[in-house]
Design an enzyme around this catalytic site. Sequence first.
Site, PDB file in Angstrom:
ATOM      1  N   CYS A 178       0.858  -1.187   0.000  1.00  0.00           N
ATOM      2  CA  CYS A 178       0.000   0.000   0.000  1.00  0.00           C
ATOM      3  C   CYS A 178       0.894   1.237   0.000  1.00  0.00           C
ATOM      4  O   CYS A 178       1.887   1.281   0.735  1.00  0.00           O
ATOM      5  CB  CYS A 178      -0.881  -0.018   1.247  1.00  0.00           C
ATOM      6  SG  CYS A 178      -1.943   1.436   1.378  1.00  0.00           S
TER       7      CYS A 178
ATOM      8  N   HIS B  13      -8.938  -3.419  -2.688  1.00  0.00           N
ATOM      9  CA  HIS B  13      -7.959  -2.658  -1.887  1.00  0.00           C
ATOM     10  C   HIS B  13      -8.405  -1.203  -1.743  1.00  0.00           C
ATOM     11  O   HIS B  13      -8.402  -0.643  -0.636  1.00  0.00           O
ATOM     12  CB  HIS B  13      -6.589  -2.753  -2.574  1.00  0.00           C
ATOM     13  CG  HIS B  13      -5.494  -2.021  -1.871  1.00  0.00           C
ATOM     14  ND1 HIS B  13      -4.394  -2.658  -1.322  1.00  0.00           N
ATOM     15  CD2 HIS B  13      -5.315  -0.691  -1.612  1.00  0.00           C
ATOM     16  CE1 HIS B  13      -3.603  -1.755  -0.754  1.00  0.00           C
ATOM     17  NE2 HIS B  13      -4.134  -0.553  -0.924  1.00  0.00           N
ATOM     18  N   GLU B  14      -8.801  -0.579  -2.860  1.00  0.00           N
ATOM     19  CA  GLU B  14      -9.128   0.857  -2.817  1.00  0.00           C
ATOM     20  C   GLU B  14     -10.449   1.129  -2.095  1.00  0.00           C
ATOM     21  O   GLU B  14     -10.556   2.100  -1.352  1.00  0.00           O
ATOM     22  CB  GLU B  14      -9.160   1.441  -4.241  1.00  0.00           C
ATOM     23  CG  GLU B  14      -7.838   1.330  -5.002  1.00  0.00           C
ATOM     24  CD  GLU B  14      -6.617   1.810  -4.224  1.00  0.00           C
ATOM     25  OE1 GLU B  14      -6.748   2.716  -3.380  1.00  0.00           O
ATOM     26  OE2 GLU B  14      -5.523   1.248  -4.453  1.00  0.00           O
TER      27      GLU B  14
ATOM     28  N   HIS C  90     -10.069   1.231   1.599  1.00  0.00           N
ATOM     29  CA  HIS C  90      -9.578   2.509   2.133  1.00  0.00           C
ATOM     30  C   HIS C  90     -10.736   3.435   2.515  1.00  0.00           C
ATOM     31  O   HIS C  90     -10.633   4.213   3.461  1.00  0.00           O
ATOM     32  CB  HIS C  90      -8.709   3.231   1.097  1.00  0.00           C
ATOM     33  CG  HIS C  90      -7.263   2.817   1.112  1.00  0.00           C
ATOM     34  ND1 HIS C  90      -6.475   2.931   2.235  1.00  0.00           N
ATOM     35  CD2 HIS C  90      -6.459   2.319   0.141  1.00  0.00           C
ATOM     36  CE1 HIS C  90      -5.245   2.505   1.944  1.00  0.00           C
ATOM     37  NE2 HIS C  90      -5.212   2.122   0.684  1.00  0.00           N
TER      38      HIS C  90
HETATM   39 ZN    ZN Z   1      -3.550   1.326  -0.208  1.00  0.00          ZN
END
Ligand code: ZN
Length: 230
Positions: free
Chosen positions: A128, A174-175, A178
């Site tokens: 990341c 993954h995004e 966030h």
């Molecule tokens: Zn990340």
Amino acid sequence: MDLVELTSKILDRRSGPDQPLRIVQAGHPALRRPAVRAEGRLGQEMLRALVDAMTVTMREAPGVGLAAPQIGLPLRVIVVEDRIAGTAGPDGPSPADPLERSAFPLRAFVDPQLDLLGEEWVYAWEGCLSVEGWQSVVPRSRRVRLRALEVQEDGSVVPVTEELAGWPARILQHETDHLDGTLCHDRMVPRSFIDSSYASHYEDLGEAVRRLGLQGEITRLREDEVVIRR
Ligand code: ZN
């Protein structure tokens, strides 16, 4: 602070539009705060400017995705792009690559929502931009359904619904994590956290299982396999 004001402030910190924004690192509270819905918050021009700035930042890093909380902005906006993946030929990803890595074009989404589809979980190393220098093995659903507003050239948005598999599905998981204040390493296989400089020793996950003492589902993978059916 008002989100329009905060967005301007973040964009104005740059000396010019071709300059990247600062990416905040783990420990910064912006990475742990759930982001708010972004539809209609900024106006077309500012949304376009934000997406452009996030794109410059992602490319400079370089990375294959960036979420607004990573620039300290608690808004549900992400950009994704892979110009680097080299394994894809004109016929798409190589069938020999279990991660299905493939290049994909730049896209920006507002308020993305994912449904995880199917029972296949792919184990792979992940890093990341907000946890610089570290990697861990993160299981992700192989297929997802994305529902989002896609940002257009003029900063307007258009609803999209589509199914994705493999590499882009991983990046999107993954995004969007966030946006909920979750880092990929929160989902890691315990004991798999490593300094990135050692990553080449563990490309074979079996090697990581043996040498790092990884336990659980990952030990069911056979040689060169990365997918487990649950
Ligand atoms: Zn990340």
